[in-house]
Design an enzyme around this catalytic site. Structure first.
Site, short mmCIF file in Angstrom:
data_model
loop_
_atom_site.label_atom_id
_atom_site.label_comp_id
_atom_site.label_asym_id
_atom_site.label_seq_id
_atom_site.Cartn_x
_atom_site.Cartn_y
_atom_site.Cartn_z
CG PHE A 1 45.11 48.78 53.35
CD1 PHE A 1 43.89 48.44 53.95
CD2 PHE A 1 46.20 49.01 54.18
CE1 PHE A 1 43.77 48.34 55.32
CE2 PHE A 1 46.10 48.91 55.56
CZ PHE A 1 44.87 48.57 56.13
CE1 TYR B 1 37.48 45.36 45.34
CE2 TYR B 1 35.34 44.62 46.13
CZ TYR B 1 36.64 45.06 46.38
OH TYR B 1 37.07 45.19 47.69
CE LYS C 1 40.80 42.89 47.81
NZ LYS C 1 42.01 43.72 48.15
CB THR D 1 36.38 42.39 50.16
OG1 THR D 1 34.97 42.54 50.20
CG2 THR D 1 36.73 41.67 48.86
CG ASP D 2 32.01 41.12 53.19
OD1 ASP D 2 32.28 41.79 52.18
OD2 ASP D 2 31.10 41.45 53.99
CD GLU D 3 31.92 43.30 47.41
OE1 GLU D 3 32.13 43.04 46.22
OE2 GLU D 3 31.61 44.42 47.82
P1 NAD Z 1 40.08 53.02 48.06
O1 NAD Z 1 39.64 52.86 46.64
O2 NAD Z 1 39.50 54.11 48.89
O3 NAD Z 1 41.66 53.20 48.11
C1 NAD Z 1 42.54 52.42 47.34
C2 NAD Z 1 43.92 53.08 47.37
O4 NAD Z 1 44.79 52.23 46.60
C3 NAD Z 1 43.94 54.47 46.73
O5 NAD Z 1 44.68 55.36 47.53
C4 NAD Z 1 44.64 54.23 45.39
O6 NAD Z 1 45.37 55.36 44.93
C5 NAD Z 1 45.55 53.06 45.72
N1 NAD Z 1 45.91 52.29 44.53
C6 NAD Z 1 45.06 51.81 43.58
N2 NAD Z 1 45.75 51.17 42.62
C7 NAD Z 1 47.06 51.22 42.98
C8 NAD Z 1 48.26 50.73 42.41
N3 NAD Z 1 48.24 50.05 41.25
N4 NAD Z 1 49.42 50.97 43.04
C9 NAD Z 1 49.44 51.66 44.21
N5 NAD Z 1 48.35 52.16 44.80
C10 NAD Z 1 47.16 51.94 44.19
O7 NAD Z 1 39.85 51.59 48.73
P2 NAD Z 1 39.40 51.23 50.22
O8 NAD Z 1 37.93 51.25 50.29
O9 NAD Z 1 40.20 52.04 51.16
O10 NAD Z 1 39.87 49.70 50.28
C11 NAD Z 1 41.19 49.36 50.69
C12 NAD Z 1 41.34 47.85 50.72
O11 NAD Z 1 40.40 47.29 51.61
C13 NAD Z 1 41.08 47.17 49.37
O12 NAD Z 1 42.01 46.13 49.22
C14 NAD Z 1 39.67 46.65 49.49
O13 NAD Z 1 39.49 45.51 48.68
C15 NAD Z 1 39.61 46.31 50.96
N6 NAD Z 1 38.30 46.34 51.58
C16 NAD Z 1 37.51 47.45 51.47
C17 NAD Z 1 36.28 47.49 52.13
C18 NAD Z 1 35.37 48.71 52.08
O14 NAD Z 1 34.28 48.69 52.63
N7 NAD Z 1 35.78 49.81 51.44
C19 NAD Z 1 35.88 46.38 52.89
C20 NAD Z 1 36.69 45.26 52.96
C21 NAD Z 1 37.91 45.25 52.32
O1 DAU Z 2 31.74 44.20 51.56
C1 DAU Z 2 32.95 44.86 51.42
C2 DAU Z 2 32.92 45.74 50.18
O2 DAU Z 2 32.09 46.85 50.49
C3 DAU Z 2 34.31 46.21 49.74
O3 DAU Z 2 35.06 45.09 49.33
C4 DAU Z 2 34.21 47.21 48.59
O4 DAU Z 2 35.50 47.72 48.29
C5 DAU Z 2 33.30 48.35 49.03
O5 DAU Z 2 33.13 49.26 47.94
C6 DAU Z 2 31.94 47.80 49.47
O6 DAU Z 2 31.26 47.21 48.34
P1 DAU Z 2 29.69 47.47 48.10
O7 DAU Z 2 29.42 47.24 46.66
O8 DAU Z 2 28.87 46.74 49.10
O9 DAU Z 2 29.63 49.06 48.48
P2 DAU Z 2 28.90 50.31 47.82
O10 DAU Z 2 29.15 51.46 48.71
O11 DAU Z 2 29.22 50.48 46.37
O12 DAU Z 2 27.35 49.91 47.91
C7 DAU Z 2 26.76 49.51 49.14
C8 DAU Z 2 25.33 49.06 48.84
O13 DAU Z 2 24.55 50.20 48.46
C9 DAU Z 2 25.21 48.08 47.69
O14 DAU Z 2 24.15 47.18 47.97
C10 DAU Z 2 24.85 48.96 46.49
C11 DAU Z 2 24.01 50.03 47.14
N1 DAU Z 2 24.04 51.37 46.52
C12 DAU Z 2 25.23 51.94 46.20
C13 DAU Z 2 25.27 53.21 45.68
C14 DAU Z 2 26.59 53.86 45.30
C15 DAU Z 2 22.82 52.08 46.36
O15 DAU Z 2 21.73 51.56 46.67
N2 DAU Z 2 22.88 53.35 45.86
C16 DAU Z 2 24.04 53.96 45.51
O16 DAU Z 2 24.02 55.12 45.08
#
Ligand code: NAD
Ligand code: DAU
Length: 332
Positions: A78, A148, A152, A121-123
């Protein structure tokens, strides 16, 4: 019993995954996490020490990663820099952690013949038009928009190449937007909830018409565990729960649930290169592995998430001022 190494296991999704694994299986977990600003050490503190060990370290540290990988049956990867807005300000740690870090993990699992699941991620697929009936599938071409998502996408390509060229036993998953407890308050949903707690109006980027496909983090965890144990090696599985909503709809739902008028928000500067819409077709995961999301009612999941942030203000409060100062500097 499986010994599972979870990179990024102190982050939002990683820590929820570790809780899921300890609750639903008899696996023993080691978390490898650098504890960046995004980490939640607190989320791991309530777990039994005999089943969860935290190693603080960087996934680009070859020696550390090699030793840990050799002592485990599987790696669930992750760890990443995860926030698009941060990647627009400074892409460098995204390239380092997401690409070089994944390369370091791949070389270690190759040396030791250890099973890998790579979380993505779907991105990586770029975006869809708002009025397009299509959704992403495993066959959608890669077209990432931000530093980002490009980093990925790069990591996904490395994993696929290591499977094909070196016979590494890996699976991949690409999931849509997660929500739930322990998400950093820089992200959309927790930012708006904590703003309202502070009497500040939610901030919508641009017109707020961008669409995200929301899934509860618990459903992401169950899908990753299913793929790790039953997925076909070399395959990619898309994870989604049919949760498409515009940002405006989500903000209005948060306002309603928190007792505010529907128009009590403001529009702020849009994100550069802002992806319009993400939407996941998870037919392959559902039909091949029998996986189903449990959190089908977004509104009740969101209400529980609001309750969680209200109850855990001591955790997010120390981060709030700095996060908002960063956004204010960018007009957001
Ligand atoms: P997050 O930013 O909340 O957590 C990331 C974690 O990785 C943190 O604990 C951080 O300390 C650790 N980390 C960062 N760099 C590191 C390094 N060099 N070595 C070791 N640890 C490190 O992220 P998240 O939202 O929990 O996402 C986790 C994974 O899921 C990512 O790979 C992200 O791309 C993927 N993902 C996230 C979402 C989402 O909606 N948040 C959706 C789809 C996929
Ligand atoms: O789709 C999966 C991705 O979802 C993951 O890979 C990423 O790690 C995760 O951060 C997330 O990416 P998004 O860019 O979609 O998430 P974020 O929460 O930053 O923003 C969600 C949407 O809301 C996006 O369209 C931007 C918008 N936004 C975000 C913030 C922080 C706002 O309108 N206002 C805000 O203050």
């Amino acid at each position: 019993m499986q010994r599972v190494l979870v990179t990024g296991g102190a982050g939002f999704i990683g820590s929820n995954f570790v809780h899921h694994v300890l609750e639903h299986t008899d696996a023993v977990v080691t978390v490898l996490d650098k504890l960046t600003y995004a980490a939640n050490r607190e989320a791991l503190e309530m777990l039994p020490e005999e089943r969860c060990t935290l190693v603080v370290g960087d996934i680009v540290n070859e020696e550390l990663v090699d030793g840990l990988v050799s002592a485990h049956d599987a790696v669930v990867h992750f760890a990443a820099e995860s926030h698009n807005d941060n990647s627009l300000k400074d892409p460098s740690p995204f390239v380092q952690t997401n690409i070089v870090g994944t390369f370091t993990i791949l070389e270690a699992v190759r040396r030791h013949g250890v099973r890998l699941h790579h979380v993505s991620t779907d991105e990586v697929y770029g975006d869809l038009e708002l009025d397009d009936p299509a959704r992403f599938t495993e066959a959608t071409p890669y077209a990432p928009s931000s530093p980002y998502s490009a980093s990925k996408a790069g990591s996904d390509h490395l994993v696929r190449a290591w499977v094909r060229s070196f016979g590494v036993e890996a699976t991949l998953s690409n999931c849509s937007n997660n929500y739930g407890p322990w998400q950093h308050i820089e992200k959309f949903i927790p930012r708006q909830i904590t703003n309202l707690v502070d009497g500040v109006r939610p901030k919508l980027y641009g017109a707020g018409l961008n669409v995200r496909d929301w899934i509860h983090t618990e459903d992401h965890s169950s899908a990753v565990w299913a793929i790790l144990n039953h997925g076909r090696i070399g395959e990619t599985y898309l994870i989604g729960a049919d949760g498409e909503k515009s940002n405006l709809e989500v903000v209005q739902m948060i306002l309603r649930l928190m007792g505010h008028p529907q128009d009590d928000f403001e529009h702020v500067t849009d994100r550069a290169g802002h992806d319009l819409r993400y939407a996941i077709d998870s037919t392959k995961l559902r039909s091949e592995l029998g996986w189903q999301p449990q959190y089908r009612d977004f509104e009740s999941g969101l209400a529980a998430t609001i309750d969680w942030y209200r109850a855990n203000e001591a955790w997010w409060r120390p981060k709030k001022a700095a996060v908002e100062a960063g956004y204010a500097a960018a007009g957001q």
